[in-house]
Structures are given as structure tokens and as C-alpha cells.
Design a protein around this motif. Structure first.
Motif, PDB file in Angstrom:
ATOM      1  N   ASP A   2       0.749  -1.228   0.006  1.00  0.00           N
ATOM      2  CA  ASP A   2      -0.084  -0.168  -0.046  1.00  0.00           C
ATOM      3  C   ASP A   2       1.002   1.253   0.129  1.00  0.00           C
ATOM      4  OD1 ASP A   2      -2.293  -1.453   0.163  1.00  0.00           O
ATOM      5  OD2 ASP A   2      -2.385  -1.416   2.178  1.00  0.00           O
ATOM      6  N   ILE A   3       2.002   1.173   0.700  1.00  0.00           N
ATOM      7  CA  ILE A   3       2.768   2.240   0.817  1.00  0.00           C
ATOM      8  C   ILE A   3       3.573   2.809  -0.693  1.00  0.00           C
ATOM      9  CG2 ILE A   3       4.931   3.287   1.772  1.00  0.00           C
ATOM     10  CD1 ILE A   3       4.396   1.590   4.317  1.00  0.00           C
ATOM     11  N   ALA A   4       3.962   1.768  -1.250  1.00  0.00           N
ATOM     12  CA  ALA A   4       4.500   1.956  -2.565  1.00  0.00           C
ATOM     13  C   ALA A   4       3.328   2.248  -3.577  1.00  0.00           C
ATOM     14  CB  ALA A   4       4.799   0.341  -3.001  1.00  0.00           C
ATOM     15  N   ASN A   5       2.288   1.853  -3.501  1.00  0.00           N
ATOM     16  CA  ASN A   5       0.976   2.532  -4.382  1.00  0.00           C
ATOM     17  C   ASN A   5       0.980   4.007  -4.213  1.00  0.00           C
ATOM     18  OD1 ASN A   5       0.890  -0.099  -5.738  1.00  0.00           O
ATOM     19  ND2 ASN A   5      -0.765  -0.701  -4.330  1.00  0.00           N
ATOM     20  N   ASP A   6       0.917   4.280  -2.712  1.00  0.00           N
ATOM     21  CA  ASP A   6       0.819   5.689  -2.454  1.00  0.00           C
ATOM     22  C   ASP A   6       1.864   6.516  -2.740  1.00  0.00           C
ATOM     23  OD1 ASP A   6      -1.700   4.844  -1.184  1.00  0.00           O
ATOM     24  OD2 ASP A   6      -0.912   4.840   0.883  1.00  0.00           O
ATOM     25  N   LEU A   7       2.927   6.118  -2.840  1.00  0.00           N
ATOM     26  CA  LEU A   7       4.212   7.064  -3.323  1.00  0.00           C
ATOM     27  C   LEU A   7       4.200   7.355  -4.926  1.00  0.00           C
ATOM     28  CD1 LEU A   7       7.024   5.387  -1.120  1.00  0.00           C
ATOM     29  CD2 LEU A   7       6.104   7.604  -0.958  1.00  0.00           C
ATOM     30  N   LYS A   8       3.661   6.038  -5.500  1.00  0.00           N
ATOM     31  CA  LYS A   8       3.592   6.010  -6.971  1.00  0.00           C
ATOM     32  C   LYS A   8       2.273   7.206  -7.368  1.00  0.00           C
ATOM     33  CE  LYS A   8       4.923   1.395  -7.803  1.00  0.00           C
ATOM     34  NZ  LYS A   8       4.939   0.265  -8.523  1.00  0.00           N
ATOM     35  N   GLN A   9       1.533   7.248  -6.635  1.00  0.00           N
ATOM     36  CA  GLN A   9       0.584   8.146  -6.987  1.00  0.00           C
ATOM     37  C   GLN A   9       0.987   9.651  -6.798  1.00  0.00           C
ATOM     38  OE1 GLN A   9      -3.318   7.081  -4.744  1.00  0.00           O
ATOM     39  NE2 GLN A   9      -3.354   5.055  -5.837  1.00  0.00           N
ATOM     40  N   LEU A  10       1.692   9.623  -5.473  1.00  0.00           N
ATOM     41  CA  LEU A  10       2.299  11.014  -5.100  1.00  0.00           C
ATOM     42  C   LEU A  10       3.037  11.624  -6.185  1.00  0.00           C
ATOM     43  CD1 LEU A  10       2.459  10.756  -1.504  1.00  0.00           C
ATOM     44  CD2 LEU A  10       1.167  11.926  -2.651  1.00  0.00           C
ATOM     45  N   ILE A  11       4.018  10.671  -6.672  1.00  0.00           N
ATOM     46  CA  ILE A  11       4.914  10.944  -7.515  1.00  0.00           C
ATOM     47  C   ILE A  11       4.359  11.551  -8.974  1.00  0.00           C
ATOM     48  CG2 ILE A  11       6.660  10.053  -9.274  1.00  0.00           C
ATOM     49  CD1 ILE A  11       7.398   8.092  -7.028  1.00  0.00           C
ATOM     50  N   GLU A  12       3.111  11.084  -9.490  1.00  0.00           N
ATOM     51  CA  GLU A  12       2.289  11.337 -10.518  1.00  0.00           C
ATOM     52  C   GLU A  12       1.996  12.607 -10.455  1.00  0.00           C
ATOM     53  OE1 GLU A  12      -0.371   8.326 -11.533  1.00  0.00           O
ATOM     54  OE2 GLU A  12       1.157   6.706 -12.057  1.00  0.00           O
ATOM     55  N   GLN A  17      10.109  19.058  -9.694  1.00  0.00           N
ATOM     56  CA  GLN A  17      11.039  17.914  -9.912  1.00  0.00           C
ATOM     57  C   GLN A  17      11.810  17.419  -8.576  1.00  0.00           C
ATOM     58  OE1 GLN A  17      11.478  16.387 -12.666  1.00  0.00           O
ATOM     59  NE2 GLN A  17      13.010  14.957 -11.767  1.00  0.00           N
ATOM     60  N   TYR A  18      11.737  18.723  -7.734  1.00  0.00           N
ATOM     61  CA  TYR A  18      12.371  18.410  -6.386  1.00  0.00           C
ATOM     62  C   TYR A  18      11.626  17.523  -5.422  1.00  0.00           C
ATOM     63  CZ  TYR A  18      14.379  18.992  -1.772  1.00  0.00           C
ATOM     64  OH  TYR A  18      14.903  19.032  -0.463  1.00  0.00           O
ATOM     65  N   VAL A  19      10.440  17.600  -5.329  1.00  0.00           N
ATOM     66  CA  VAL A  19       9.564  16.798  -4.554  1.00  0.00           C
ATOM     67  C   VAL A  19       9.449  15.471  -5.269  1.00  0.00           C
ATOM     68  CG1 VAL A  19       6.981  16.491  -3.879  1.00  0.00           C
ATOM     69  CG2 VAL A  19       8.330  18.898  -3.735  1.00  0.00           C
ATOM     70  N   LYS A  20       9.300  15.525  -6.642  1.00  0.00           N
ATOM     71  CA  LYS A  20       9.131  14.083  -7.426  1.00  0.00           C
ATOM     72  C   LYS A  20      10.457  13.315  -7.042  1.00  0.00           C
ATOM     73  CE  LYS A  20       8.347  12.333 -11.987  1.00  0.00           C
ATOM     74  NZ  LYS A  20       8.032  12.819 -13.668  1.00  0.00           N
ATOM     75  N   GLN A  21      11.583  13.944  -7.042  1.00  0.00           N
ATOM     76  CA  GLN A  21      12.930  13.122  -6.678  1.00  0.00           C
ATOM     77  C   GLN A  21      12.940  12.595  -5.365  1.00  0.00           C
ATOM     78  OE1 GLN A  21      15.249  12.610  -9.248  1.00  0.00           O
ATOM     79  NE2 GLN A  21      16.209  11.184  -7.603  1.00  0.00           N
ATOM     80  N   LEU A  22      12.493  13.333  -4.320  1.00  0.00           N
ATOM     81  CA  LEU A  22      12.421  12.876  -3.084  1.00  0.00           C
ATOM     82  C   LEU A  22      11.465  11.700  -2.922  1.00  0.00           C
ATOM     83  CD1 LEU A  22      12.265  16.124  -0.800  1.00  0.00           C
ATOM     84  CD2 LEU A  22      14.087  14.412  -1.228  1.00  0.00           C
ATOM     85  N   LEU A  23      10.243  11.606  -3.333  1.00  0.00           N
ATOM     86  CA  LEU A  23       9.198  10.658  -3.505  1.00  0.00           C
ATOM     87  C   LEU A  23       9.614   9.577  -4.229  1.00  0.00           C
ATOM     88  CD1 LEU A  23       6.145  12.698  -4.233  1.00  0.00           C
ATOM     89  CD2 LEU A  23       6.748  11.793  -2.080  1.00  0.00           C
TER      90      LEU A  23
END
Length: 209
Positions: A2-12, A17-23
């Protein structure tokens, strides 16, 4: 998962670019932890499989003796006292004994003796682990009874001397006297010669009558 899926949604949905890289870095850490846990579980399963498929070696060399009350079996296994006691198990019935040593020198060792030559008392039978030996003590039900062999099968397999039924019984006596004469001293030879002469004279007198 579930954590991995949530992170993928946040990346999208990330706008910079900075926030995306952190995620993405955090997602990589989560996936690495998941892969490590999966490998650990697989290794544990493999180790369990190896232990359950350890080869079994039958113990075919042992010694035994007896007293009035006990029959003892001696099994030599070098350094046996160094393994945990839980790995050694001895099971008694009234007519058999079974020894199982688990995971000793990467093998399971087993000794099963059935058809004991006498009846034993399982509840009064014990075993001891010494430095290089296991001593199994089986309590006899009939004390003072001597066992000619450890098992009944061994008694049946003992060959009996072949004595011809038509052999002259006097021949054995003659052979014995001849051997005594050949191996005896002068006094023994004179005694045997005298007995032999008297025997022949009596035989001749009986024939004349």
C-alpha cells in the motif's frame, strides 16, 4: 504494498522535480526493504527443506552385555555429548528398542533392534549419554534370566553341530584316549597303555567264552 502504491500516486501528482525526486528515492527504499524481506523468507524455507531431507545412516556397529537385571547396548559416536540432548531419542517397547540421533555430523543416525531375546520393562529402561558413547539400559522382566543372544533371530541362526547318527560312540572315546596318549607325559602314557591292554584282554576272554 500500500505504501508503494501511495508513493507512486504522489509521484504522478508532484508538481516540482525536487518533490518528485524525494518521493522516488523513498519509493526505492520501500521496494528494497520488500525485496530483502522476500529473500529472507525464501532462505528460511530453503534451510528448513535441507534439514528435513538430511540423510539417515543406520547404526550397524554396537556392543552389548548383561547382568541379572539389565541388558545394556553400547553405541560409539565420537563427541556425541556435544550435541543438544533434544536431538537424541530412545524408544522402548516390551520387545524392541529404537535409537534416533538427529543432525549428528550432518546426518541422522538410527538403530532399531526388534525381537529381543527376552521381555523388557519399558518404563524402567533408560539411557545415558557419555563423551563418545550412548549406553542403553534395558530392564529385564525376568531377572536372573540369561540371554544367549541379543535377539531371537540370532539364536535361530546359530548353527548346530552336525553329528552323524550312525557314528560309533566308542570312536570318540578312542580318539580322545589317543590324543591324551600323544600329548601326555610318561606317567599318563603308562596309565593309558595299561588300561588299553586290560580292555583288549577282557575282550579276548569274552570272545573265548
Amino acid at each position: 504494498e500500500d505504501i508503494a502504491n501511495d508513493l507512486k500516486q504522489l509521484i504522478e501528482s508532484a508538481k516540482t522535480q525536487y518533490v518528485k525526486q524525494l518521493l522516488e528515492n523513498e519509493l526505492t527504499k520501500v521496494e528494497n526493504r520488500k525485496n530483502t524481506a522476500a529473500k529472507g523468507a525464501e532462505n528460511a524455507i530453503n534451510k528448513t527443506s535441507i534439514k528435513t531431507t538430511v540423510a539417515v545412516k543406520n547404526i550397524d556397529r554396537y556392543g552389548w552385555d548383561q547382568s541379572d537385571k539389565f541388558v545394556k547396548i553400547y553405541v560409539s559416536l565420537s563427541g556425541i555429548n556435544s550435541i543438544p540432548k533434544e536431538q537424541i531419542n530412545v524408544t522402548f517397547t516390551s520387545s524392541s528398542v529404537t535409537l534416533l540421533v538427529s543432525d549428528y555430523k550432518q546426518k541422522n543416525h538410527a538403530l532399531t533392534i526388534k525381537g529381543l531375546n527376552g521381555t523388557i520393562v519399558p518404563d524402567s529402561s533408560t539411557y545415558k549419554v557419555k563423551t563418545d558413547d550412548i549406553v542403553i539400559s534395558m530392564k529385564k522382566q525376568n531377572t536372573s534370566e540369561r540371554w544367549p543372544k541379543l535377539t531371537k533371530a540370532e539364536v535361530k541362526d546359530t548353527p548346530k553341530p552336525d553329528i552323524p547318527s550312525n557314528e560309533d560312540p566308542s570312536k570318540g572315546i578312542m580318539d580322545m584316549m589317543k590324543k591324551m596318549y600323544d600329548e601326555g607325559d610318561d606317567e599318563m602314557k603308562r596309565t593309558i597303555a595299561k588300561a588299553w591292554t586290560e580292555s583288549r584282554e577282557k575282550g579276548m576272554q569274552g570272545g573265548m567264552m
